[in-house]
Design an enzyme around this catalytic site. Structure first.
Site, PDB file in Angstrom:
ATOM      1  N   LYS A   1      -2.750  -5.795  -2.611  1.00  0.00           N
ATOM      2  CA  LYS A   1      -2.953  -6.718  -1.502  1.00  0.00           C
ATOM      3  C   LYS A   1      -1.750  -6.668  -0.552  1.00  0.00           C
ATOM      4  CE  LYS A   1      -6.588  -8.049  -3.935  1.00  0.00           C
ATOM      5  NZ  LYS A   1      -6.875  -8.623  -5.239  1.00  0.00           N
TER       6      LYS A   1
ATOM      7  N   TRP B   1     -11.502 -15.728  -9.579  1.00  0.00           N
ATOM      8  CA  TRP B   1     -10.467 -15.023 -10.352  1.00  0.00           C
ATOM      9  C   TRP B   1      -9.917 -15.900 -11.467  1.00  0.00           C
ATOM     10  CZ3 TRP B   1     -11.130 -10.241 -10.099  1.00  0.00           C
ATOM     11  CH2 TRP B   1     -11.405  -9.575  -8.894  1.00  0.00           C
TER      12      TRP B   1
ATOM     13  N   ASP C   1      -1.316 -16.042 -11.317  1.00  0.00           N
ATOM     14  CA  ASP C   1      -1.870 -14.805 -10.767  1.00  0.00           C
ATOM     15  C   ASP C   1      -1.533 -14.847  -9.279  1.00  0.00           C
ATOM     16  OD1 ASP C   1      -3.370 -12.814  -9.628  1.00  0.00           O
ATOM     17  OD2 ASP C   1      -5.295 -13.450 -10.476  1.00  0.00           O
TER      18      ASP C   1
HETATM   19  C1  PLP Z   1      -7.745  -8.750  -6.361  1.00  0.00           C
HETATM   20  C2  PLP Z   1      -7.460  -9.827  -7.316  1.00  0.00           C
HETATM   21  C3  PLP Z   1      -7.591  -9.642  -8.706  1.00  0.00           C
HETATM   22  C4  PLP Z   1      -8.146  -8.377  -9.318  1.00  0.00           C
HETATM   23  O1  PLP Z   1      -7.204  -7.379  -9.381  1.00  0.00           O
HETATM   24  P1  PLP Z   1      -7.513  -5.978 -10.110  1.00  0.00           P
HETATM   25  O2  PLP Z   1      -6.293  -5.203  -9.754  1.00  0.00           O
HETATM   26  O3  PLP Z   1      -8.776  -5.444  -9.520  1.00  0.00           O
HETATM   27  O4  PLP Z   1      -7.656  -6.248 -11.542  1.00  0.00           O
HETATM   28  C5  PLP Z   1      -7.239 -10.689  -9.533  1.00  0.00           C
HETATM   29  N1  PLP Z   1      -6.786 -11.851  -9.032  1.00  0.00           N
HETATM   30  C6  PLP Z   1      -6.649 -12.068  -7.708  1.00  0.00           C
HETATM   31  C7  PLP Z   1      -6.149 -13.382  -7.216  1.00  0.00           C
HETATM   32  C8  PLP Z   1      -6.989 -11.064  -6.815  1.00  0.00           C
HETATM   33  O5  PLP Z   1      -6.855 -11.268  -5.501  1.00  0.00           O
END
Ligand code: PLP
Length: 362
Positions: A198, A102, A174
């Site tokens: 999540k 990511w 993030d």
């Molecule tokens: C799931 C995830 C993403 C992707 O998220 P989207 O909503 O599919 O764009 C990005 N960063 C992390 C750390 C994730 O766990």
């Protein structure tokens, strides 16, 4: 009714009480004669939900007046692009800490947007990321527009237990698989963002918490839909929001608040993770966690079995026993149990029971 033990990485388990509430309010939201999805996003009924959702974010994370809370679409992935577009200008560049897939994606998007992104650290060895960097490994540019990192690496099962110190350079995280499972100090950050799917709701909703000074200096020559400033000035109602997603997030955060908030959920989450890591560590190397002990994630527990064949059988047999979502990310293999807020301790106990049985019969 057969609710399965759900270890999905995302979209992921939601609390049963939240789903039941949504079900009971589905056809007639608070006597309005329609579901919340059917309301105008400009009407009083929806407006209350919208404001309540934002207020709960502020309350739970103790977000002060110097920050703005935005509810956007496009997931965390759109934020990978919006961040550099809005915040990298005046000839500066942005620093990226690479700890997995990511953060690599976030870095690549920054390069696409401006080609002014730097790698401040990279813990990958042949595309395997088994740890997060220590503070002294970071090579930070003191003039960077910001430093970006992924606070929990959902795919590799690593987590920053201490956030990087970037001095006066704004820190950006993030937190897709990291926020709302424990308290943290938002004042350490210039901006945090993440998808809701999540820990706090369904997919299709991204939460952004941005410090106001960054909003003020953000670029204003971008298409409107991509400007933090526009979303902020319209209180995240520049265009039609994901109203149902925001309603679900409101329900999930209200539930979290009723449980006792982040201190209570942190203790529960730590307890679940300890159970699982203990079981792995005391399995005489039948189960093995490939992550450095100090970097182990409380949210995504990654482990291996002695062979890929056994791993496949483990996943298939688990499903027969009512345990789903245990297959590791396709890029990594192995097993991954995501144990977010909504995964009950009894689900982790069911997994431990299964792991014990599987080991005996393997
Ligand atoms: C799931 C995830 C993403 C992707 O998220 P989207 O909503 O599919 O764009 C990005 N960063 C992390 C750390 C994730 O766990």
């Amino acid at each position: 009714m057969a609710r399965i033990h759900n270890f999905n990485a995302g979209p992921a388990a939601l609390p049963l009480a939240v789903l039941e509430r949504a079900q009971s309010e589905m056809l007639d939201y608070r006597g309005s004669g329609m579901s919340i999805m059917e309301h105008s996003h400009r009407g009083r009924t929806y407006d209350e939900v919208h404001r309540r959702a934002i207020a709960l974010v502020r309350e739970l994370l103790d977000v002060g007046d110097s920050y703005e809370v935005l509810l956007l679409q496009g997931g965390a992935s759109l934020q990978f692009a919006m961040l550099p577009m809005n915040l990298v200008h005046d000839g500066r560049s942005a620093d990226y800490i690479i700890t997995g897939a990511w953060s690599e994606k976030a870095y690549q998007e920054a390069q696409r947007a401006h080609r002014r992104a730097r790698i401040a650290a990279d813990t990958g060895v042949d595309n395997v990321f088994s740890r997060v960097p220590k503070q002294e490994e970071l090579q930070l540019d003191p003039d960077a527009a910001y430093v970006h990192f992924t606070s929990n690496n959902t795919i590799f099962g690593t987590q920053f237990h201490e956030f990087p110190d970037t001095g006066s350079v704004p820190l950006i995280a993030d937190m897709s698989s990291d926020f709302f499972w424990r308290p943290f100090d938002i004042n350490r950050f210039g901006l945090v963002y993440g998808g809701a799917q999540k820990n706090i709701g369904p997919s299709g909703l991204a939460l952004v918490i941005i410090r106001k000074d960054l909003l003020e200096t953000a670029r204003k020559d971008l298409p409107s839909i991509l400007q933090y400033g526009i979303h902020s000035s319209k209180n995240s109602l520049y265009n039609t929001p994901n109203s149902f997603g925001i309603y679900m997030m409101m329900c999930a955060l209200e539930h979290l608040s009723e449980l006792g908030g982040l201190d209570v959920i942190e203790r529960r989450n730590q307890g679940k993770a300890e159970l699982l890591y203990d079981a792995i560590d005391t399995s005489d190397d039948f189960y093995r966690c490939p992550v450095d002990t100090a970097s182990r994630s409380t949210m995504n527990v990654v482990f291996r079995l002695p062979s890929e064949d056994l791993e496949q059988r483990f996943v298939a047999k688990a499903l027969e026993k009512g345990l789903t979502g245990l297959k590791g990310h396709r890029s990594v293999g192995g097993i991954r149990a995501s144990i977010y807020n909504a995964v009950e301790r009894r689900s982790v106990e069911a997994l431990l029971g299964f792991m014990d049985d599987f080991k005996k019969t393997a």
